[in-house]
Scaffold this motif. Structure first.
Motif: not given
Length: 347
Positions: A223-229, A293-297, A304-307
């Motif tokens: 499964k795909i994980s989420t990270k915040y960059f 950017n107010n909305i995460d790219i 993984q998905h990088l917010h």
DNA sequence: AAATCGGGGTC
DNA sequence: GACCCAGATTT
């Protein structure tokens, strides 16, 4: 006509023209095979042309700087391929007098060359009957023979390699290997294969059983994980910024980026200046900041998905040595950063 | 055996 | 969103 002869005949009638099909030079074939790993022809071909143009021989590639190779690779992904490509070029140029290994077994010793690529080079360049098994071959064989062993299981990998080896045309392993791959790519496609016009439709097990769309079988991925960059884009009065190399293992190794802080959750604008990373970075140096950017790219990778947020920090003097903003595009970087640079600095 | 490593394309 | 792509390497 048997399976193999049917495929090679089909290939002689339908093969597409490609730059690497006009040569048997191991350097060119090796280069094309590395570029095409997990990469579609349409995406890889411009990179192949660029590499051949800039590095016509293995010596040219070996003499380049790694960052230069990574820059040319930028946007293609799986950057370990570029690092291994460069390392293997140096090995061939410096240790092997520029002569590529000419057997499957010896080719396997090159970094970045595994079972598929060694088989491809050995068969195409040296006529060794080593069968390639790529995504196309898994699909064609699983359907034609009606095999439901998961292609990404240990058992499946062995089973399909053995089957492919038993089928290879010893008279022309190069054309046979390329034929079955080309057949998988444009005839026995993943979805909506053209079974009506297929030269193998009378003996295809999956077609007879009406299970074409159930093959090949693949175990489901992790499964795909989420990270915040959070990237810190510094702008000094002398038009410099900090751009640093990712030296640790992991994604984008040896590519460049703005200073990065990862956070467990979305970082809010009110928290930015108080973040320990920022406090230690700038200490008492005054600065102004804003959120680009107010909305995460959301940058989506396969696992993984990088917010992502880009924080713009205007400061009189950089807290450490930087580079001129005008030079940013000389450095190899990810598509995520590259897109930001294009949008922010060129707009 | 499972996870890691990119980015683009398709439906 | 799910799946695929001329896979290799590390864990």
């Amino acid at each position: 006509m048997n399976f193999s002869r049917t495929l090679t005949f089909w290939y002689s009638e339908h093969k597409r023209d490609m730059p690497w099909r006009n040569t048997k030079n191991p350097y060119n074939i090796w280069l094309s095979e590395i570029i095409l790993q997990q990469t579609q022809i349409t995406q890889g071909q411009p990179y192949y042309d660029a590499f051949v143009n800039k590095y016509p021989t293995v010596f040219d590639l070996a003499n380049a700087q790694e960052s230069e190779v990574l820059k040319l690779w930028q946007g293609l992904g799986y950057y370990s391929r570029a690092r291994n490509l460069h390392a293997s070029a140096k090995h061939v140029a410096n240790e092997l007098n520029g002569i590529f290994p000419n057997t499957y077994k010896d080719l396997l010793n090159l970094k970045g060359v595994g079972d598929y690529t060694a088989s491809a080079i050995a068969s195409i360049c040296f006529n060794e009957p080593t069968a390639v098994v790529d995504g196309n071959v898994y699909r064609v064989l699983s359907r034609y023979f009606g095999i439901d062993t998961p292609i990404n299981s240990t058992k499946g990998i062995k089973e399909f390699k053995t089957l492919a080896t038993s089928l290879i045309d010893h008279q022309n392993p190069s054309d046979y290997n390329q034929a079955i791959m080309e057949f998988g790519a444009i005839q026995c496609k993943p979805r909506n294969p053209n079974c009506n016009a297929c030269p193998l439709n009378e003996s295809c097990v999956a077609l007879q059983k009406n299970i074409i769309d159930q093959l090949p079988v693949k175990l489901k991925k992790t499964k795909i994980s989420t990270k915040y960059f959070n990237f810190i884009v510094m702008l000094s009065t002398d038009k410099k910024t900090i751009f640093q190399k990712r030296t640790h293992k992991g994604i984008w190794q040896n590519l460049y980026q703005f200073p990065l802080m990862e956070s467990e959750k979305k970082l809010k604008i009110a928290d930015f200046k108080k973040h320990p990373f920022i406090v230690s970075y700038f200490e008492d140096t005054p600065f102004e900041f804003s959120l680009y950017n107010n909305i995460d790219i959301v940058h989506k990778l396969s696992h993984q998905h990088l917010h992502t947020k880009f924080w713009i920090v205007e400061i009189d003097q950089l807290p450490q040595k930087g580079i001129p903003i005008a030079d940013l595009k000389r450095y190899p970087t990810s598509i995520l950063i590259s897109n930001f640079i294009d949008e922010f600095f060129d707009a």
